[in-house]
Design a protein around this motif. Structure first.
Motif, PDB file in Angstrom:
ATOM      1  N   ILE A 209       3.576   5.522  -6.625  1.00 15.38           N
ATOM      2  CA  ILE A 209       4.530   5.669  -5.523  1.00 15.38           C
ATOM      3  C   ILE A 209       5.351   6.944  -5.671  1.00 15.38           C
ATOM      4  CG2 ILE A 209       6.605   4.692  -4.452  1.00 15.38           C
ATOM      5  CD1 ILE A 209       5.515   1.906  -5.230  1.00 15.38           C
ATOM      6  N   GLU A 210       5.849   7.189  -6.879  1.00 15.46           N
ATOM      7  CA  GLU A 210       6.826   8.259  -7.081  1.00 15.46           C
ATOM      8  C   GLU A 210       6.208   9.610  -7.400  1.00 15.46           C
ATOM      9  OE1 GLU A 210       9.430   6.887 -10.137  1.00 15.46           O
ATOM     10  OE2 GLU A 210      10.357   5.316  -8.881  1.00 15.46           O
TER      11      GLU A 210
ATOM     12  N   SER B  77       0.836  -1.194   0.000  1.00 19.63           N
ATOM     13  CA  SER B  77       0.000   0.000   0.000  1.00 19.63           C
ATOM     14  C   SER B  77       0.870   1.243   0.000  1.00 19.63           C
ATOM     15  CB  SER B  77      -0.937   0.018   1.215  1.00 19.63           C
ATOM     16  OG  SER B  77      -0.201   0.117   2.415  1.00 19.63           O
ATOM     17  N   THR B  78       0.362   2.301  -0.611  1.00 19.47           N
ATOM     18  CA  THR B  78       1.042   3.585  -0.624  1.00 19.47           C
ATOM     19  C   THR B  78       0.012   4.698  -0.565  1.00 19.47           C
ATOM     20  OG1 THR B  78       2.673   4.960  -1.811  1.00 19.47           O
ATOM     21  CG2 THR B  78       1.091   3.761  -3.157  1.00 19.47           C
ATOM     22  N   GLU B  79       0.322   5.752   0.151  1.00 21.53           N
ATOM     23  CA  GLU B  79      -0.608   6.871   0.277  1.00 21.53           C
ATOM     24  C   GLU B  79      -0.695   7.645  -1.033  1.00 21.53           C
ATOM     25  OE1 GLU B  79      -0.822  11.152   2.613  1.00 21.53           O
ATOM     26  OE2 GLU B  79       0.036   9.437   3.685  1.00 21.53           O
TER      27      GLU B  79
ATOM     28  N   HIS C  15       1.942   1.287 -10.996  1.00 21.13           N
ATOM     29  CA  HIS C  15       2.219   1.187  -9.563  1.00 21.13           C
ATOM     30  C   HIS C  15       3.365   2.122  -9.178  1.00 21.13           C
ATOM     31  CE1 HIS C  15       0.488  -3.182  -9.568  1.00 21.13           C
ATOM     32  NE2 HIS C  15      -0.469  -2.266  -9.558  1.00 21.13           N
ATOM     33  N   GLN C  16       4.422   2.117  -9.970  1.00 22.85           N
ATOM     34  CA  GLN C  16       5.572   2.975  -9.679  1.00 22.85           C
ATOM     35  C   GLN C  16       5.207   4.444  -9.811  1.00 22.85           C
ATOM     36  OE1 GLN C  16       8.043   1.196  -8.563  1.00 22.85           O
ATOM     37  NE2 GLN C  16       9.283   2.988  -8.007  1.00 22.85           N
TER      38      GLN C  16
ATOM     39  N   ASP D  14      -5.434   5.456   0.134  1.00 20.73           N
ATOM     40  CA  ASP D  14      -4.277   4.636  -0.251  1.00 20.73           C
ATOM     41  C   ASP D  14      -4.563   3.858  -1.528  1.00 20.73           C
ATOM     42  OD1 ASP D  14      -3.000   5.491   2.013  1.00 20.73           O
ATOM     43  OD2 ASP D  14      -2.571   3.480   2.788  1.00 20.73           O
TER      44      ASP D  14
END
Length: 309
Positions: free
Chosen positions: A296-297, A160-162, A292-293, A275
């Protein structure tokens, strides 16, 4: 009934205008009006109130609109699945969403990705959380977006990532002592005596509200009834049934001036965090891993840029 009639009804509800809905559906207004009339006759009730200049949903229309939208969404999913089956080279990105997600913000977050991967067909599926979890586990969606709930542990197999946070706003019941809020903000402790209308648990908002009160060591007084509609929550508050708390993006224009920010403490607004989650162990195609990346970035900076605009 047919899919065109359902599209006409959904577009009219979104645009609050037969003329704008006809333009959106690329048909003449008489064609759209006749299609809606035929649908209403088959369903046995009027979907829209035509007595005012602005086209509004009737109580019956508000009740069945989520089902109409669900049928249209399922039709889109069927087409996407069929295309992916018969064309293995077709690149599809399937994003599952809680109904709480701010689509205006999300489209800005994914816009750079779509520019970089113009051949990827992005498909959105709005579901309640249990359905999203099941679809992610079965590989029927590639990523899910939902509220982060600190007291509910994330499965080990899930990354998970915010993505963003959003301020929560308070809409007092007409009978509440806090009906007049001059400062534009209210401490959570000041409204703890209110009875609160909660949404159906499936979207994550009800649990987020409970978590908010729990984190402040306050007892949440819940209204015994529930609704699946954020707009109905606001209408009930306006009728004096109870107060409610919603993310700013879910406040209807007609009620915005009656709301204020919720503060945990001075200078500390109450937030709901959204998230993105996906299966840690799954092997994804290049275009999905790239998304997905991207989340995140780049998502946090894109959200900040959208908020500042």
């Amino acid at each position: 009934m047919n899919l065109n009639q359902l599209r006409y009804a959904s577009a009219t509800a979104a645009e609050a205008s037969f003329t704008k809905a006809a333009d959106r559906c690329h048909v003449t207004q008489p064609t759209l009006s006749n299609g809606i009339a035929q649908l209403e006759e088959e369903l046995g009730g009027a979907l829209f109130d035509r007595t005012t200049r602005k086209v509004n949903l009737t109580a019956f229309g508000k009740d069945v609109l989520p089902l109409i939208d669900a049928v249209l969404q399922s039709q889109g999913e069927l087409q996407a699945r069929a295309k992916a089956f018969f064309d293995p080279q077709h690149q599809l990105l399937r994003i599952g969403l809680s109904p709480l997600i701010d689509m205006r913000l999300l489209t800005q977050v994914i816009a750079p990705y779509r520019t970089e991967f113009p051949d990827v067909d992005v498909f959105f599926k709005e579901c309640f959380l249990d359905d999203l979890d099941a679809r992610l586990e079965k590989g029927q969606i590639d990523v899910m977006l939902c509220p982060f709930l600190p007291h509910e542990p994330t499965a080990r197999s899930t990354f998970s990532t915010e993505i963003y946070t959003e301020e929560l706003r308070y809409l007092p019941a007409r009978s509440s002592a806090m009906t007049q809020v001059d400062e534009g903000a209210v401490l959570l402790s000041q409204i703890a005596d209110d009875t609160f209308i909660l949404s159906y648990d499936g979207c994550g908002l009800a649990n987020a509200t409970r978590s908010l009160f729990s984190s402040a060591d306050l007892q949440l007084k819940e209204y015994s009834g529930h609704t699946m509609s954020y707009h109905v929550m606001q209408e009930w508050a306006d009728l004096g049934i109870g107060s409610t708390i919603l993310p700013g993006s879910r406040i209807s224009r007609e009620f915005r001036d009656k709301t204020c920010r919720v503060m945990l403490a001075p200078q500390h607004p109450a937030l709901i965090r959204i998230d993105a989650l996906w299966n840690r162990a799954a092997t994804y195609p290049k275009h999905i891993s790239a998304f997905h990346q991207h989340l995140i970035e780049r998502a946090p900076s894109l959200v900040r840029g959208a908020a500042a605009a």
